[in-house]
Design an enzyme around this catalytic site. Structure first.
Site, PDB file in Angstrom:
ATOM      1  CE  LYS A   1     -12.571  -7.015   3.693  1.00  0.00           C
ATOM      2  NZ  LYS A   1     -12.094  -6.557   2.429  1.00  0.00           N
TER       3      LYS A   1
ATOM      4  CG  HIS B   1      -1.887  -1.004   1.708  1.00  0.00           C
ATOM      5  ND1 HIS B   1      -2.096  -1.845   2.134  1.00  0.00           N
ATOM      6  CD2 HIS B   1      -2.794  -1.491   0.504  1.00  0.00           C
ATOM      7  CE1 HIS B   1      -3.170  -2.695   2.160  1.00  0.00           C
ATOM      8  NE2 HIS B   1      -3.456  -2.464   0.933  1.00  0.00           N
TER       9      HIS B   1
ATOM     10  CB  SER C   1      -4.475  -6.600   5.275  1.00  0.00           C
ATOM     11  OG  SER C   1      -3.458  -5.600   4.107  1.00  0.00           O
TER      12      SER C   1
ATOM     13  NE  ARG D   1      -2.610  -7.143  -4.297  1.00  0.00           N
ATOM     14  CZ  ARG D   1      -3.732  -8.004  -3.859  1.00  0.00           C
ATOM     15  NH1 ARG D   1      -2.628  -7.422  -2.299  1.00  0.00           N
ATOM     16  NH2 ARG D   1      -3.986  -7.179  -3.318  1.00  0.00           N
TER      17      ARG D   1
END
Ligand code: ADP
Length: 157
Positions: A42, A18, A129, A91
């Protein structure tokens, strides 16, 4: 007019991936607003106030970075703030497919909005993460993957 990018995410926790995207976006924009989304569906691993404090600390010397929290649709936040650019990192091809559908839906809801994607640097392609949380959960050392200024020794929820 000021060119502002909104970088939305969960940042649970912020990683060097990040951080790299944000630092690389700074020459492209006048300001980057990091927006931590609060999602009731979440449950996060780290508390919201810690996630926010860590990001603020990472960018404490950079007055063109602001950290906020928000609930609801990211496009509504952009409309409210008058922001026309959403920043995201890519990514893998899986990221691309995910981002394409979100980006196209956001554009359908707010046609003036542009999504801007930066490719991850090869070093950070495998970093997420989720993996950092997995390392921490299992007692590993996550420090190589976390930016300077993040103190992960705080009590976990
Ligand atoms: P979300 O829950 O919205 O995916 P994240 O906090 O996981 O939020 O990610 C926010 C943004 O950061 C996303 O665009 C994601 O693709 C990007 N990102 C996460 N990790 C990396 C990384 N290692 N390299 C580049 N971009 C990344």
């Amino acid at each position: 007019m000021e060119r502002v990018a909104l970088f939305p995410g969960t940042f649970d926790p912020i990683t060097k991936g990040h951080e790299s995207i944000i630092r690389r976006a700074l020459p492209l924009f006048d300001k980057v607003v990091i927006a931590i989304g609060i999602n009731d569906q979440k449950k996060s691993f780290f508390p919201l106030n810690e996630r926010k404090r860590w990001i603020e600390n990472v960018f404490r010397k950079e007055d063109r970075v602001e950290v906020i929290t928000y609930e609801g649709l990211t496009v509504d936040l952009c409309k409210r703030l008058g922001v026309r650019y959403i920043l995201r990192g890519l990514r893998t091809s899986a990221d691309f497919e995910f981002e394409r559908s979100i980006g196209q839906m956001n554009k359908a809801m707010f046609p003036e909005l542009e999504s801007v994607f930066l490719l991850t640097t090869p070093d950070y392609t495998a970093l997420s993460s989720n993996i950092v949380r997995e390392i921490i959960r299992n007692g590993g050392d996550a420090r190589p993957f976390i930016p300077e200024g993040v103190d992960l020794s705080v009590p976990k929820p």
